[in-house]
Design a protein around this motif. Structure first.
Motif, mmCIF file in Angstrom:
data_model
loop_
_atom_site.group_PDB
_atom_site.id
_atom_site.type_symbol
_atom_site.label_atom_id
_atom_site.label_comp_id
_atom_site.label_asym_id
_atom_site.label_seq_id
_atom_site.Cartn_x
_atom_site.Cartn_y
_atom_site.Cartn_z
ATOM 1 N N THR A 1 70.924 34.716 50.189
ATOM 2 C CA THR A 1 70.865 35.493 51.425
ATOM 3 C C THR A 1 71.729 34.848 52.499
ATOM 4 O O THR A 1 72.031 33.643 52.441
ATOM 5 C CB THR A 1 69.414 35.590 51.955
ATOM 6 O OG1 THR A 1 68.958 34.291 52.350
ATOM 7 C CG2 THR A 1 68.488 36.146 50.882
ATOM 8 N N THR A 2 72.115 35.645 53.470
ATOM 9 C CA THR A 2 72.907 35.125 54.583
ATOM 10 C C THR A 2 72.107 34.122 55.395
ATOM 11 O O THR A 2 72.632 33.097 55.835
ATOM 12 C CB THR A 2 73.348 36.298 55.488
ATOM 13 O OG1 THR A 2 74.071 37.241 54.712
ATOM 14 C CG2 THR A 2 74.230 35.782 56.627
ATOM 15 N N PHE B 1 52.530 28.891 43.264
ATOM 16 C CA PHE B 1 53.575 27.916 43.570
ATOM 17 C C PHE B 1 54.899 28.322 42.937
ATOM 18 O O PHE B 1 55.964 28.221 43.557
ATOM 19 C CB PHE B 1 53.143 26.537 43.093
ATOM 20 C CG PHE B 1 54.214 25.488 43.187
ATOM 21 C CD1 PHE B 1 54.992 25.357 44.325
ATOM 22 C CD2 PHE B 1 54.447 24.627 42.127
ATOM 23 C CE1 PHE B 1 55.984 24.396 44.409
ATOM 24 C CE2 PHE B 1 55.429 23.664 42.207
ATOM 25 C CZ PHE B 1 56.206 23.545 43.342
ATOM 26 N N ALA B 2 54.851 28.803 41.693
ATOM 27 C CA ALA B 2 56.077 29.217 41.014
ATOM 28 C C ALA B 2 56.728 30.394 41.730
ATOM 29 O O ALA B 2 57.953 30.422 41.916
ATOM 30 C CB ALA B 2 55.766 29.579 39.560
ATOM 31 N N VAL B 3 55.931 31.364 42.149
ATOM 32 C CA VAL B 3 56.465 32.530 42.855
ATOM 33 C C VAL B 3 57.080 32.122 44.192
ATOM 34 O O VAL B 3 58.182 32.566 44.558
ATOM 35 C CB VAL B 3 55.358 33.579 43.063
ATOM 36 C CG1 VAL B 3 55.842 34.702 43.980
ATOM 37 C CG2 VAL B 3 54.897 34.148 41.731
ATOM 38 N N VAL B 4 56.375 31.256 44.939
ATOM 39 C CA VAL B 4 56.892 30.790 46.228
ATOM 40 C C VAL B 4 58.198 30.020 46.035
ATOM 41 O O VAL B 4 59.148 30.169 46.817
ATOM 42 C CB VAL B 4 55.842 29.910 46.934
ATOM 43 C CG1 VAL B 4 56.444 29.237 48.179
ATOM 44 C CG2 VAL B 4 54.632 30.740 47.332
ATOM 45 N N THR B 5 58.262 29.216 44.988
ATOM 46 C CA THR B 5 59.481 28.452 44.710
ATOM 47 C C THR B 5 60.659 29.367 44.409
ATOM 48 O O THR B 5 61.775 29.169 44.911
ATOM 49 C CB THR B 5 59.251 27.496 43.534
ATOM 50 O OG1 THR B 5 58.164 26.611 43.830
ATOM 51 C CG2 THR B 5 60.500 26.669 43.252
ATOM 52 N N VAL B 6 60.427 30.381 43.595
ATOM 53 C CA VAL B 6 61.497 31.329 43.258
ATOM 54 C C VAL B 6 61.962 32.079 44.505
ATOM 55 O O VAL B 6 63.172 32.245 44.725
ATOM 56 C CB VAL B 6 61.014 32.318 42.177
ATOM 57 C CG1 VAL B 6 62.027 33.433 41.972
ATOM 58 C CG2 VAL B 6 60.763 31.582 40.861
ATOM 59 N N ILE B 7 61.023 32.520 45.320
ATOM 60 C CA ILE B 7 61.390 33.229 46.549
ATOM 61 C C ILE B 7 62.188 32.313 47.479
ATOM 62 O O ILE B 7 63.204 32.722 48.060
ATOM 63 C CB ILE B 7 60.132 33.761 47.257
ATOM 64 C CG1 ILE B 7 59.460 34.841 46.415
ATOM 65 C CG2 ILE B 7 60.488 34.313 48.642
ATOM 66 C CD1 ILE B 7 58.150 35.340 46.991
#
Length: 211
Positions: free
Chosen positions: A208-209, A194-200
């Motif tokens: 990002t554009t 969950f933490a990784v998905v949130t950061v991404i």
């Protein structure tokens, strides 16, 4: 030729104009009141649980369990954030999660182990999302109607696959994710996901554009 003389400058006025507002005012101005209110509600709930059942609620095992259960919903909310900020709506996310879960845990799928379960869950989720996207973007369907139809379809298909029975996972590598030996510094694996998905998600939306 006489030059116009400017009036004397009031030193007290100059000091007032140069005074900077307190730092906390700028912080409060940038903060989202709704987000702060939600954090306040969460703090109150934790406080109530800690006061009424301190030995049970504040137990490390219970906190890890709460975070694990919240992580499943949290991953879904990251995807929903992209839909909501673009002015859309998706009613089918819960049913798609259920369909992906039961399809990925069928007896036939579990024969391929952890990789088979993960691959099936991702393919089912992407497939359902692709159908929603095509119907809305190219079929000119209202998002509310398209996702409502997907909700009913995914829920019905999930019921058909399970025949109304509970799916039992027998793959050891999947079951090990819930064991304490798999925790990283006391943090359950699902919480880390969950933490990784949130950061991404945050990086995509803010750096990002596309975001």
């Amino acid at each position: 030729m006489t030059q116009p003389v400017s009036p004397p400058r009031d030193s007290s006025t100059a000091k007032v104009s140069q005074a900077q507002p307190p730092a906390w005012r700028g912080l409060m101005a940038r903060a989202d009141v709704r987000t702060l209110s939600l954090l306040g509600v969460l703090a109150v709930l934790v406080l109530i649980g800690g006061i009424t059942k301190p030995d049970e609620f504040l137990d490390t095992r219970n906190l890890q369990l709460v975070l694990t259960q919240a992580s499943v919903i949290g991953v879904v909310t990251v995807g929903m954030t992209f839909v909501i900020v673009s002015g859309g709506i998706d009613l089918s996310v819960g049913a798609i999660v259920a369909l992906a879960s039961v399809w990925a845990t069928t007896v036939a799928t579990q024969e391929y182990g952890f990789a088979g379960i993960l691959f099936t869950a991702v393919v089912v989720g992407v497939g359902c999302g692709l159908v929603n996207g095509v119907l809305i973007a190219y079929g000119a369907m209202v998002p509310f109607i398209a996702t409502l139809a997907m909700l009913a379809s995914a829920r019905g298909l999930a019921l058909q696959i399970t025949d109304g029975k509970t799916q039992i996972v027998t793959v050891p590598s999947v079951l090990d994710l819930g064991e304490r030996d798999a925790y990283v510094l006391g943090i359950p694996p699902l919480v880390l996901v969950f933490a990784v998905v949130t950061v991404i998600g945050w990086l995509v939306l803010n750096r990002t554009t596309f975001g």
